[in-house]
Design an enzyme around this catalytic site. Structure first.
Site, PDB file in Angstrom:
ATOM      1  N   ASP A  32       0.839  -1.195   0.000  1.00  0.00           N
ATOM      2  CA  ASP A  32       0.000   0.000   0.000  1.00  0.00           C
ATOM      3  C   ASP A  32       0.875   1.246   0.000  1.00  0.00           C
ATOM      4  OD1 ASP A  32      -2.515  -1.467   0.311  1.00  0.00           O
ATOM      5  OD2 ASP A  32      -1.793  -1.894   2.335  1.00  0.00           O
ATOM      6  N   ASP A  40       1.354   6.686  15.126  1.00  0.00           N
ATOM      7  CA  ASP A  40       1.483   5.741  16.222  1.00  0.00           C
ATOM      8  C   ASP A  40       2.927   5.340  16.511  1.00  0.00           C
ATOM      9  OD1 ASP A  40       1.759   4.322  13.880  1.00  0.00           O
ATOM     10  OD2 ASP A  40       0.147   2.895  14.296  1.00  0.00           O
ATOM     11  N   ASP A  67       0.319   5.204   0.987  1.00  0.00           N
ATOM     12  CA  ASP A  67      -0.569   6.201   1.566  1.00  0.00           C
ATOM     13  C   ASP A  67       0.037   7.593   1.434  1.00  0.00           C
ATOM     14  OD1 ASP A  67      -2.220   4.109   2.312  1.00  0.00           O
ATOM     15  OD2 ASP A  67      -1.347   3.944   4.321  1.00  0.00           O
TER      16      ASP A  67
END
Length: 463
Positions: free
Chosen positions: A79, A168, A81
């Site tokens: 992925d 995070d 992003d």
């Protein structure tokens, strides 16, 4: 980037880092093009198009998160992003092929055919919100949190350095710009890549309370990358694990898939058990494990080993199978209890499955498209023992026969049932139709009898 090159880069940068601050570090360490291995030729074309369009519209845009991390580690991301200072509405206006999703944190999905690029607006810090006495939830216009500190809405936007501090893990807070081809590191992510450490950004307890799912992400990335968990990041995990019960059951379904079906399921499960993170998700199964049921532990571990092996071989896997494995020890126990009360075998199994699944929905909501195949997999365990007449031939045409057969082999591997039945079914599938008839005549009559229990009769009333 090789381990030696990361080490060399870290030596150049080590004096620039201190312990990551909790919010909004003032500036980034900039790693120029000739000192990192991220290249546009390794980045998805669709992601490059999104970044370029946003730049042309006058916005900042970066490749961020796992895509940058995996490229720096020499891998190929699945992925890509994008993070930007454009609001979701501005991103939506720049791309006709997009839509805004999410309530807790709004993001934009930009679609290119079957491919989706996820675009998020830079997140900011949270001002002290007002408190609603009616439901113990703190709110302002763009954010809301519960009394325990969990964010239920997180649409506060900010700058790129604030966004880095709001992510995070340090290794997921690295930004790549296609304007200058540099990597921007605000929180020491390069250091932790070099040291193979999973470190949460900011105060661990605060961040876990904001979103308890971050605890699952810590163990997932530790297992995926074979990294150690940094001491302060690790310390609150077991103590705060019960906070996972506050997460919606629907969200937990997706998180469990990421945990146990990413190719490192066995290692992830071991870390979940170490830190008490499995119990809030599967309380009934954990109760059996706490009673030291060896068969329960063995079949779960073997199921994860088999799933990891299939993923490594690029074979298909389904959530229905792994959920069926995790809940099987509970289904089996309740099935026995219902059988002992006098209910016939298959109806007893249906009742057991219904009770287990209904209770499980409270913590991890399993959609019907998976719970229905799970029921069939469990039911096939009884039907596969009955092979006389046309039953065996008919079972081969069952839509979930292969999953049920694989489950049977798993039970044999785990020592739950005596070996032999799985091998018989394997041979039966491969046999010529004439040979199949001969195989059926050799089945011992005792092996083909379903278990029955006499119903308890009430004593007759005296006349």
């Amino acid at each position: 980037m090789t381990s030696s090159s990361v080490t060399g880069l870290w030596k150049k940068l080590s004096n620039k880092f201190s312990k990551p601050t909790q919010y909004a570090p003032p500036s980034a360490t900039i790693i120029p093009r000739d000192e990192h291995c991220v290249s546009r030729k390794h980045i998805n074309d669709a992601a490059i198009k999104v970044i370029r369009r946003l730049n042309e519209e006058g916005f900042d845009a970066y490749l961020v998160g796992g895509g940058v991390r995996d490229l720096l580690l020499g891998g190929q991301p699945k992925d890509f992003d994008i993070a930007t200072n454009a609001t979701p509405e501005q991103v939506r206006g720049a791309f006709r092929n997009s839509r805004i999703i999410g309530r807790r944190f709004r993001i934009v999905h930009v679609r290119f055919g079957s491919e989706i690029i996820e675009v998020t607006t830079f997140r900011g810090g949270h001002d002290a919100p007002s408190t609603s006495a009616s439901n113990n939830v703190q709110r302002n216009k763009h954010s809301a949190r519960t009394e325990s500190g969990m964010l239920t809405r997180d649409n506060v936007y900010g700058s790129v350095n604030e966004d880095a501090a709001r992510r995070d893990l340090t290794i997921n807070a690295l930004y790549y710009s296609s304007r200058d081809f540099c990597v921007y590191d605000y929180v020491g992510g390069m250091r932790d890549l070099e040291q193979k450490l999973i470190r949460i950004i900011g105060d661990p307890e605060t961040r876990y309370r904001e979103d308890p799912v971050r605890m699952l992400r810590v163990v997932r990335f530790a297992a995926k990358l074979n990294f150690d968990i940094e001491q302060h990041t690790e310390e609150p995990l077991k103590r705060l694990a019960p906070l996972l019960t506050d997460i919606s059951a629907a969200r937990m379904f997706d998180e469990v898939i990421k945990l146990l079906m990413s190719g490192q399921g066995l290692q992830t499960y071991a870390l979940m058990q170490r830190y008490g993170l499995f119990s809030p998700l599967f309380p009934s199964t954990q109760k059996m494990l706490n009673q030291h049921e060896p068969a329960a532990e063995t079949i779960i571990q073997q199921g994860l080993i088999n799933t990891d092996a299939r993923i490594a071989e690029n074979k298909p896997v389904t959530p229905a199978f792994i959920y069926a494995v995790i809940l099987w020890p509970v289904v089996k126990r309740i099935h026995k209890e219902i059988l002992d009360s006098g209910v016939p075998e298959i109806p007893a199994l249906h009742q057991a499955a219904e009770r287990v699944l209904r209770k499980q929905q409270l913590t991890v909501a399993i959609p019907k498209r998976f719970s229905l195949p799970m029921r069939d997999i469990w039911e096939l365990q009884s039907r596969l023992t009955r092979r006389s007449g046309k039953r065996a031939e008919l079972l081969l045409d069952h839509r979930y026969f292969r999953a049920g057969f694989d489950f049977l082999l798993l039970r044999e591997q785990a020592g739950e049932i005596e070996p032999g039945l799985g091998q018989w079914w394997l041979a039966f599938q491969e046999a010529h139709i004439d040979t199949r008839g001969a195989m059926l005549t050799q089945i011992p009559a005792s092996d083909d009898k379903p278990r029955t229990s006499r119903r308890r009769r009430s004593p007759r009333k005296p006349r």
